[in-house]
Design a protein around this motif. Structure first.
Motif, mmCIF file in Angstrom:
data_model
loop_
_atom_site.group_PDB
_atom_site.id
_atom_site.type_symbol
_atom_site.label_atom_id
_atom_site.label_comp_id
_atom_site.label_asym_id
_atom_site.label_seq_id
_atom_site.Cartn_x
_atom_site.Cartn_y
_atom_site.Cartn_z
ATOM 1 N N ALA A 358 0.826 -1.207 0.000
ATOM 2 C CA ALA A 358 0.000 0.000 0.000
ATOM 3 C C ALA A 358 0.859 1.255 0.000
ATOM 4 C CB ALA A 358 -0.934 -0.012 1.212
ATOM 5 N N GLY A 359 1.976 1.213 0.716
ATOM 6 C CA GLY A 359 2.882 2.354 0.730
ATOM 7 C C GLY A 359 3.454 2.637 -0.648
ATOM 8 N N ARG A 360 3.796 1.588 -1.379
ATOM 9 C CA ARG A 360 4.313 1.788 -2.731
ATOM 10 C C ARG A 360 3.242 2.389 -3.638
ATOM 11 N NH1 ARG A 360 6.703 -3.220 -1.480
ATOM 12 N NH2 ARG A 360 5.047 -4.369 -2.559
ATOM 13 N N LEU A 361 2.017 1.886 -3.511
ATOM 14 C CA LEU A 361 0.931 2.445 -4.318
ATOM 15 C C LEU A 361 0.699 3.919 -3.985
ATOM 16 C CD1 LEU A 361 -1.783 -0.376 -4.350
ATOM 17 C CD2 LEU A 361 -0.077 0.172 -6.098
ATOM 18 N N ALA A 362 0.734 4.264 -2.704
ATOM 19 C CA ALA A 362 0.534 5.656 -2.294
ATOM 20 C C ALA A 362 1.637 6.545 -2.835
ATOM 21 C CB ALA A 362 0.472 5.747 -0.771
ATOM 22 N N ASP A 363 2.866 6.031 -2.811
ATOM 23 C CA ASP A 363 3.991 6.818 -3.328
ATOM 24 C C ASP A 363 3.907 7.000 -4.840
ATOM 25 O OD1 ASP A 363 5.002 7.033 -0.772
ATOM 26 O OD2 ASP A 363 6.441 5.369 -1.003
ATOM 27 N N ALA A 548 -8.000 5.747 -9.184
ATOM 28 C CA ALA A 548 -6.977 4.827 -9.675
ATOM 29 C C ALA A 548 -6.260 4.133 -8.523
ATOM 30 C CB ALA A 548 -5.969 5.597 -10.545
ATOM 31 N N LEU A 549 -5.994 4.868 -7.465
ATOM 32 C CA LEU A 549 -5.350 4.268 -6.290
ATOM 33 C C LEU A 549 -6.245 3.202 -5.681
ATOM 34 C CD1 LEU A 549 -3.187 4.102 -4.086
ATOM 35 C CD2 LEU A 549 -4.286 6.063 -2.964
ATOM 36 N N ALA A 550 -7.538 3.495 -5.543
ATOM 37 C CA ALA A 550 -8.469 2.515 -4.977
ATOM 38 C C ALA A 550 -8.545 1.259 -5.839
ATOM 39 C CB ALA A 550 -9.856 3.145 -4.817
ATOM 40 N N ALA A 551 -8.535 1.429 -7.159
ATOM 41 C CA ALA A 551 -8.610 0.270 -8.048
ATOM 42 C C ALA A 551 -7.355 -0.595 -7.934
ATOM 43 C CB ALA A 551 -8.790 0.745 -9.489
ATOM 44 N N ARG A 552 -6.197 0.027 -7.849
ATOM 45 C CA ARG A 552 -4.956 -0.744 -7.721
ATOM 46 C C ARG A 552 -4.881 -1.423 -6.351
ATOM 47 N NH1 ARG A 552 0.349 2.313 -9.197
ATOM 48 N NH2 ARG A 552 1.066 0.150 -9.250
ATOM 49 N N ALA A 553 -5.461 -0.791 -5.340
ATOM 50 C CA ALA A 553 -5.417 -1.360 -3.987
ATOM 51 C C ALA A 553 -6.248 -2.632 -3.883
ATOM 52 C CB ALA A 553 -5.896 -0.334 -2.973
ATOM 53 N N ALA A 554 -7.210 -2.811 -4.772
ATOM 54 C CA ALA A 554 -8.127 -3.953 -4.676
ATOM 55 C C ALA A 554 -7.425 -5.295 -4.838
ATOM 56 C CB ALA A 554 -9.234 -3.811 -5.718
#
Length: 560
Positions: A358-363, A548-554
């Motif tokens: 999740a940290g990588r996605l947020a970054d 986009a972040l929410a979709a990748r987090a799924a």
């Protein structure tokens, strides 16, 4: 025979001296006529710090922020009539977020009630069930010795068993002042206020021991909720149990010198994916900000224990199997001493992998508000205040703050989650003297909703960062966004001149791009006075990046 003005003065001096002896050190005054005896008593009391603010709503939220930052009751004074009613929004927040306030409402005497007298209303029932106590004093009289005890009781009731606001209604007859009031200093009469000792509520040892047996070797998570919590006892317990701590951004656990290894700050992201349900959930404090976390907690399977440090019942999902009313630090310490076998190491490792993903996605996400959050936090020195606005700012803080060793205090008016009074509360907290630096991060509508609060910043060193996404952008994430009336009825862009608003009170103002917040904030923190940093955000870009972040987090957890 002593005149009424002298009686009013001595009565007020006795009440104020009692409050000071019971621990009140700060008073926020809004000018008025009927409140003159009380205001004068405070202004002439050398042990009190008095702040005079014209607008009663601003004054009440300022007192709220000051009391929230210090943990001690702050007194408010105003005149009779609608002035008292202007306190109401802050009183509601103080009630729901359990912040101690002493409301000294000046009033007309009984013979002027319910007969059409000017500036008069039924003040003793104005705040309804939002008070811890309502003390209706008689009109000022010569026998004032008992007021010290009444003042101590009011302070005690504002702190225990459930912190919150206490009203003392104080009627005065005319003449309000003695003829020699300009030079005479009334002396408080009567006995000294009693000392108040507050208890530390501990859970029964046999119950804690039984819970420790049930936790032994089982999987679980600790949820640190949306209120300041004792970091060291909770993370020590987490280490003993082998459980992760899902830390709300308002819990106080994400930043500091304590062990951060079990503390996870990305659950709002990674719980959009697939993570296993634990055997147990141990939740401390208020319900968390995150909706994905709330949905995960609502899923069947885990048994839940909620620890509430007072008499409130923080279980909106009605999912708790046990409600423990105990001091969180004492409970965590006791459970740590009795804890048995820890969870398998693979349990915590799986959550750490999800946190890292999740940290990588947020970054990698191109969410402009996320970049703002990180730059603000990176610019703050140890022992700083970060006051966060409701709506999108607190949610972006949840997703993008991460964790770190800085000693930060993060505050938010989360009791009823309003956007009103946020600037006033921020300046009140900044005035506590506790912080090396004070920064607020709020949205444009929150800023505009409390323009009068900018007056409360005079004389302080503080910075307000305004993320301007053109109105109520949070509604773009909600079903209302598809309505043809969306812009007029929900988005409500104001197109206001924030610089002109700041200039009214002599504050500095500058426009900043999301990528340039760090240097601008560092410069603002080094300058005296108040700075307003206006950060323009493209609403559509922000909305697309959040989605986009929410979709990748799924997909987090599906490949573990």
């Amino acid at each position: 025979m002593e005149g009424q003005g002298s009686i009013n003065g001595r009565w007020s001096a006795a009440l104020v001296a009692g409050l000071a002896a019971a621990g009140v050190t700060h008073v926020v005054i809004s000018p008025g006529s009927r409140s003159t005896p009380l205001s004068l008593a405070c202004l002439r009391s050398p042990g009190l710090v008095c702040r005079v603010l014209l607008d009663e709503r601003v004054a009440a939220f300022y007192a709220l922020g000051l009391a929230r930052a210090t943990g001690r009751p702050v007194a408010l004074i105003c005149t009779s009539g609608s002035a008292v009613a202007n306190w109401h929004p802050a009183v509601v927040e103080a009630d729901m977020s359990r912040v101690p306030l002493i409301l000294l409402s000046s009033d007309r005497p009984p013979e002027l009630q319910d007969c059409g007298a000017n500036q008069t209303l039924a003040q003793t029932g104005l705040f309804g069930t939002g008070l811890r106590a309502m003390i209706a004093l008689p009109p000022a009289e010569s026998q004032a010795g008992w007021l010290a005890n009444a003042a101590a009781r009011a302070v005690s009731q504002s702190l225990w068993p459930l912190p919150g606001p206490v009203q003392i209604n104080v009627p005065f007859r005319e003449p309000l002042l003695a003829p020699d009031a300009a030079s005479d200093l009334p002396q408080a009469a009567g006995r000294v206020a009693p000392r108040v000792i507050l208890p530390r509520q501990e859970a029964p040892a046999d119950m804690v021991e039984d819970l420790a047996r049930q936790f032994a070797g089982r999987t679980g998570v600790i949820v640190a909720g949306a209120e300041p919590l004792p970091a060291v006892p909770i993370v020590t317990l987490a280490g003993r149990l082998g459980w992760p701590v899902l830390a709300d951004p308002l819990s106080g656990l994400r930043f500091g010198g304590h062990d951060l290894s079990p503390v996870l700050a990305r659950s709002d992201i990674f719980l959009r994916g697939t993570l296993p349900s634990p055997d147990w959930v141990l939740r401390f404090g208020a319900f968390p900000v995150s909706k994905p976390l709330a949905l995960w907690l609502a899923a069947p399977g885990a048994r839940q224990v909620v620890v509430s440090g007072d008499s409130r019942w923080p279980d909106p999902q009605r999912s708790s199997d046990m409600m423990v009313h105990a001091d969180p630090a004492a409970f965590a310490d006791s459970l740590t001493r009795m804890a048995g076998e820890a969870s398998p190491a693979s349990w915590l490792r799986r959550f750490r992998l999800a946190e890292d993903a999740a940290g990588r996605l947020a970054d990698e996400a191109l969410v402009p508000e996320g970049r703002v959050v990180r730059q603000v936090i990176d610019a703050l020195p140890d022992d700083s205040l970060l006051f966060i606005g409701n709506s999108m700012p607190v949610r972006d803080l949840d997703d993008f703050s991460g964790t770190g060793p800085q000693r930060l205090t993060i505050l938010c008016n989360r009791g009823v989650s309003g956007i009103d009074g946020n600037l006033s509360s921020f300046f009140g907290a900044a005035a506590s003297g506790r912080f090396t630096a004070a920064v607020a991060l709020v949205g444009d509508l929150t800023f505009l909703h409390d323009l009068g609060g900018l007056a409360a910043g005079r004389g302080l060193n503080a910075t307000v960062c305004v993320t301007d996404n053109g109105g109520g952008a949070i509604f773009g994430h909600l079903p209302q966004a598809v309505l043809p009336e969306f812009e007029a009825g929900w988005l409500t862009p104001q197109n206001a001149d924030l610089g002109a608003a700041a200039a009214v009170w002599g504050h500095r103002y500058g426009k900043v791009a999301p990528s340039g917040v760090g240097p601008a904030l560092t410069e603002a923190l080094a300058a005296p006075g108040v700075s307003v940093l206006h950060i323009s955000v493209d609403r559509e870009e922000s909305l697309a990046a959040h989605r986009a972040l929410a979709a990748r987090a799924a997909v987090i957890g599906t490949r573990d």
